[in-house]
Write an enzyme that holds these catalytic residues in place. Sequence first.
Site, mmCIF file in Angstrom:
data_model
loop_
_atom_site.group_PDB
_atom_site.id
_atom_site.type_symbol
_atom_site.label_atom_id
_atom_site.label_comp_id
_atom_site.label_asym_id
_atom_site.label_seq_id
_atom_site.Cartn_x
_atom_site.Cartn_y
_atom_site.Cartn_z
ATOM 1 N N ASN A 26 26.284 -32.970 -37.265
ATOM 2 C CA ASN A 26 24.923 -33.063 -37.824
ATOM 3 C C ASN A 26 23.967 -31.989 -37.320
ATOM 4 O O ASN A 26 22.849 -31.875 -37.806
ATOM 5 C CB ASN A 26 24.321 -34.431 -37.499
ATOM 6 C CG ASN A 26 25.041 -35.539 -38.246
ATOM 7 O OD1 ASN A 26 25.646 -35.298 -39.290
ATOM 8 N ND2 ASN A 26 25.002 -36.742 -37.699
ATOM 9 N N LYS A 28 22.482 -28.128 -36.298
ATOM 10 C CA LYS A 28 22.360 -26.859 -37.011
ATOM 11 C C LYS A 28 23.417 -25.861 -36.544
ATOM 12 O O LYS A 28 23.761 -25.819 -35.376
ATOM 13 C CB LYS A 28 20.985 -26.260 -36.724
ATOM 14 C CG LYS A 28 20.824 -24.878 -37.334
ATOM 15 C CD LYS A 28 19.509 -24.254 -37.007
ATOM 16 C CE LYS A 28 19.478 -22.787 -37.361
ATOM 17 N NZ LYS A 28 19.769 -22.508 -38.769
ATOM 18 N N LYS A 30 26.355 -24.706 -38.684
ATOM 19 C CA LYS A 30 27.670 -24.660 -39.352
ATOM 20 C C LYS A 30 27.770 -23.481 -40.312
ATOM 21 O O LYS A 30 28.681 -22.659 -40.206
ATOM 22 C CB LYS A 30 27.923 -25.990 -40.091
ATOM 23 C CG LYS A 30 27.886 -27.192 -39.148
ATOM 24 C CD LYS A 30 27.953 -28.510 -39.871
ATOM 25 C CE LYS A 30 26.704 -28.877 -40.631
ATOM 26 N NZ LYS A 30 25.535 -29.141 -39.765
ATOM 27 N N THR A 31 26.816 -23.406 -41.220
ATOM 28 C CA THR A 31 26.842 -22.291 -42.177
ATOM 29 C C THR A 31 26.543 -20.977 -41.451
ATOM 30 O O THR A 31 27.140 -19.943 -41.759
ATOM 31 C CB THR A 31 25.836 -22.549 -43.324
ATOM 32 O OG1 THR A 31 26.241 -23.745 -43.990
ATOM 33 C CG2 THR A 31 25.817 -21.410 -44.318
ATOM 34 N N THR A 32 25.657 -21.033 -40.477
ATOM 35 C CA THR A 32 25.336 -19.827 -39.707
ATOM 36 C C THR A 32 26.590 -19.283 -39.016
ATOM 37 O O THR A 32 26.818 -18.071 -39.001
ATOM 38 C CB THR A 32 24.261 -20.155 -38.642
ATOM 39 O OG1 THR A 32 23.189 -20.836 -39.274
ATOM 40 C CG2 THR A 32 23.740 -18.909 -37.982
ATOM 41 N N ARG A 40 31.655 -10.352 -39.254
ATOM 42 C CA ARG A 40 32.787 -9.738 -38.540
ATOM 43 C C ARG A 40 33.817 -9.193 -39.511
ATOM 44 O O ARG A 40 34.372 -8.113 -39.324
ATOM 45 C CB ARG A 40 33.437 -10.761 -37.614
ATOM 46 C CG ARG A 40 32.614 -11.030 -36.395
ATOM 47 C CD ARG A 40 33.324 -11.988 -35.461
ATOM 48 N NE ARG A 40 32.648 -11.993 -34.179
ATOM 49 C CZ ARG A 40 32.719 -12.981 -33.297
ATOM 50 N NH1 ARG A 40 33.470 -14.034 -33.562
ATOM 51 N NH2 ARG A 40 32.080 -12.899 -32.163
ATOM 52 N N PHE A 97 23.432 -26.306 -62.291
ATOM 53 C CA PHE A 97 23.587 -27.758 -62.237
ATOM 54 C C PHE A 97 22.923 -28.296 -60.978
ATOM 55 O O PHE A 97 22.644 -27.569 -60.048
ATOM 56 C CB PHE A 97 25.064 -28.162 -62.170
ATOM 57 C CG PHE A 97 25.846 -27.803 -63.379
ATOM 58 C CD1 PHE A 97 25.984 -28.713 -64.411
ATOM 59 C CD2 PHE A 97 26.453 -26.567 -63.487
ATOM 60 C CE1 PHE A 97 26.720 -28.388 -65.529
ATOM 61 C CE2 PHE A 97 27.190 -26.231 -64.609
ATOM 62 C CZ PHE A 97 27.333 -27.152 -65.633
ATOM 63 N N TRP A 99 23.671 -31.159 -58.098
ATOM 64 C CA TRP A 99 24.594 -32.180 -57.602
ATOM 65 C C TRP A 99 23.892 -33.529 -57.618
ATOM 66 O O TRP A 99 22.671 -33.600 -57.568
ATOM 67 C CB TRP A 99 25.033 -31.862 -56.173
ATOM 68 C CG TRP A 99 25.804 -30.599 -56.058
ATOM 69 C CD1 TRP A 99 25.373 -29.430 -55.504
ATOM 70 C CD2 TRP A 99 27.140 -30.352 -56.508
ATOM 71 N NE1 TRP A 99 26.357 -28.498 -55.573
ATOM 72 C CE2 TRP A 99 27.447 -29.019 -56.171
ATOM 73 C CE3 TRP A 99 28.117 -31.127 -57.145
ATOM 74 C CZ2 TRP A 99 28.686 -28.447 -56.463
ATOM 75 C CZ3 TRP A 99 29.335 -30.544 -57.422
ATOM 76 C CH2 TRP A 99 29.615 -29.234 -57.087
ATOM 77 N N GLU A 134 30.106 -26.168 -47.219
ATOM 78 C CA GLU A 134 29.668 -27.516 -47.635
ATOM 79 C C GLU A 134 30.693 -28.234 -48.521
ATOM 80 O O GLU A 134 30.321 -29.119 -49.297
ATOM 81 C CB GLU A 134 28.302 -27.513 -48.364
ATOM 82 C CG GLU A 134 27.261 -26.522 -47.889
ATOM 83 C CD GLU A 134 26.688 -26.811 -46.506
ATOM 84 O OE1 GLU A 134 27.088 -27.815 -45.904
ATOM 85 O OE2 GLU A 134 25.860 -26.014 -46.043
HETATM 86 P P1 ATP Z 1 22.566 -23.659 -41.000
HETATM 87 O O1 ATP Z 1 22.705 -23.278 -42.457
HETATM 88 O O2 ATP Z 1 21.149 -23.479 -40.557
HETATM 89 O O3 ATP Z 1 23.587 -23.075 -40.109
HETATM 90 P P2 ATP Z 1 24.040 -26.114 -41.134
HETATM 91 O O4 ATP Z 1 24.959 -25.462 -42.088
HETATM 92 O O5 ATP Z 1 24.581 -26.491 -39.796
HETATM 93 O O6 ATP Z 1 22.743 -25.243 -40.921
HETATM 94 P P3 ATP Z 1 23.488 -28.164 -43.106
HETATM 95 O O7 ATP Z 1 23.968 -29.552 -42.874
HETATM 96 O O8 ATP Z 1 24.190 -27.322 -44.113
HETATM 97 O O9 ATP Z 1 23.398 -27.430 -41.697
HETATM 98 O O10 ATP Z 1 21.952 -28.248 -43.383
HETATM 99 C C1 ATP Z 1 21.263 -27.466 -44.315
HETATM 100 C C2 ATP Z 1 19.855 -27.208 -43.812
HETATM 101 O O11 ATP Z 1 19.386 -28.235 -42.951
HETATM 102 C C3 ATP Z 1 19.743 -25.928 -43.009
HETATM 103 O O12 ATP Z 1 18.537 -25.312 -43.358
HETATM 104 C C4 ATP Z 1 19.721 -26.380 -41.584
HETATM 105 O O13 ATP Z 1 19.045 -25.508 -40.700
HETATM 106 C C5 ATP Z 1 19.029 -27.706 -41.673
HETATM 107 N N1 ATP Z 1 19.507 -28.586 -40.610
HETATM 108 C C6 ATP Z 1 20.674 -28.495 -39.951
HETATM 109 N N2 ATP Z 1 20.785 -29.452 -39.010
HETATM 110 C C7 ATP Z 1 19.652 -30.180 -39.082
HETATM 111 C C8 ATP Z 1 19.141 -31.293 -38.376
HETATM 112 N N3 ATP Z 1 19.826 -31.873 -37.403
HETATM 113 N N4 ATP Z 1 17.916 -31.777 -38.712
HETATM 114 C C9 ATP Z 1 17.214 -31.203 -39.699
HETATM 115 N N5 ATP Z 1 17.645 -30.133 -40.415
HETATM 116 C C10 ATP Z 1 18.838 -29.626 -40.108
HETATM 117 MG MG MG Z 2 25.404 -25.639 -44.020
#
Ligand code: ATP
Ligand code: MG
Length: 202
Positions: A26, A28, A30-32, A40, A97, A99, A134
């Site tokens: 949960n 932040k 993952k995508t980063t 890389r 679309f 989701w 995702e």
């Molecule tokens: P990021 O894209 O910043 O690396 P993520 O891929 O880990 O985040 P997602 O679950 O895809 O996180 O969330 C999408 C958005 O929600 C992103 O803008 C992210 O920064 C934000 N987010 C991630 N974790 C949290 C959290 N614990 N509480 C609130 N917002 C979050």
């Molecule tokens: Mg993400």
Amino acid sequence: MNLPVEKKPSIPVAAKRGLVLLFTGNGKGKTTAALGILLRAYGHQMRCVMLSFIKATDRRYGEHKAVEKMAALAGADLPGPGLRGPGVEIIQLGDGFTWLSENIDKDRALAQECWARCADILRDESVKIVILDEITYPVTYGWLAAEDVVTAIRNRPEGQHVVITGRDAAPELLALADTATEMRVLKHAFDAGIPAAKGIEL
Ligand code: ATP
Ligand code: MG
């Protein structure tokens, strides 16, 4: 790990096979983290395709602009809607679309359509790294069978790496991964009312 030189393991033949990485949880990042891998890959001139299962958005984030600039630097053409770079590409799936519509059959059909594009990339041996951003959500919602995703990843070209991101990864995806990291929330700026920031989230 900082092992003494004589104890460093030699690289086994199996290390030449592509790896499966999973970034879940949960917190932040993952995508980063996946985008860090894309960077890389670009450095090594490895073809990397990121397919994003996010809600359709017209918004172009920093990564979309960056990939476009990478392509411009190489003097490459930019055919839309995917942003093609010399080696890296980001494809936003489900364009046009949204989701989670009212119609579950429509959602399922759309997810299957998007998955077909992923499956094509997972058969393309010119692609050295595939990022399924995702993808955990359509699996969790039951729109995509975990078994289909696992089978396609298992049957990919040897040497191709796969990165999976998203919260609540199904146990099948975790079992498949060679490297899995759970991002755990310690704090998030959103909780203090701080909105998404350019360069950090956007
Ligand atoms: P990021 O894209 O910043 O690396 P993520 O891929 O880990 O985040 P997602 O679950 O895809 O996180 O969330 C999408 C958005 O929600 C992103 O803008 C992210 O920064 C934000 N987010 C991630 N974790 C949290 C959290 N614990 N509480 C609130 N917002 C979050
Ligand atoms: Mg993400």
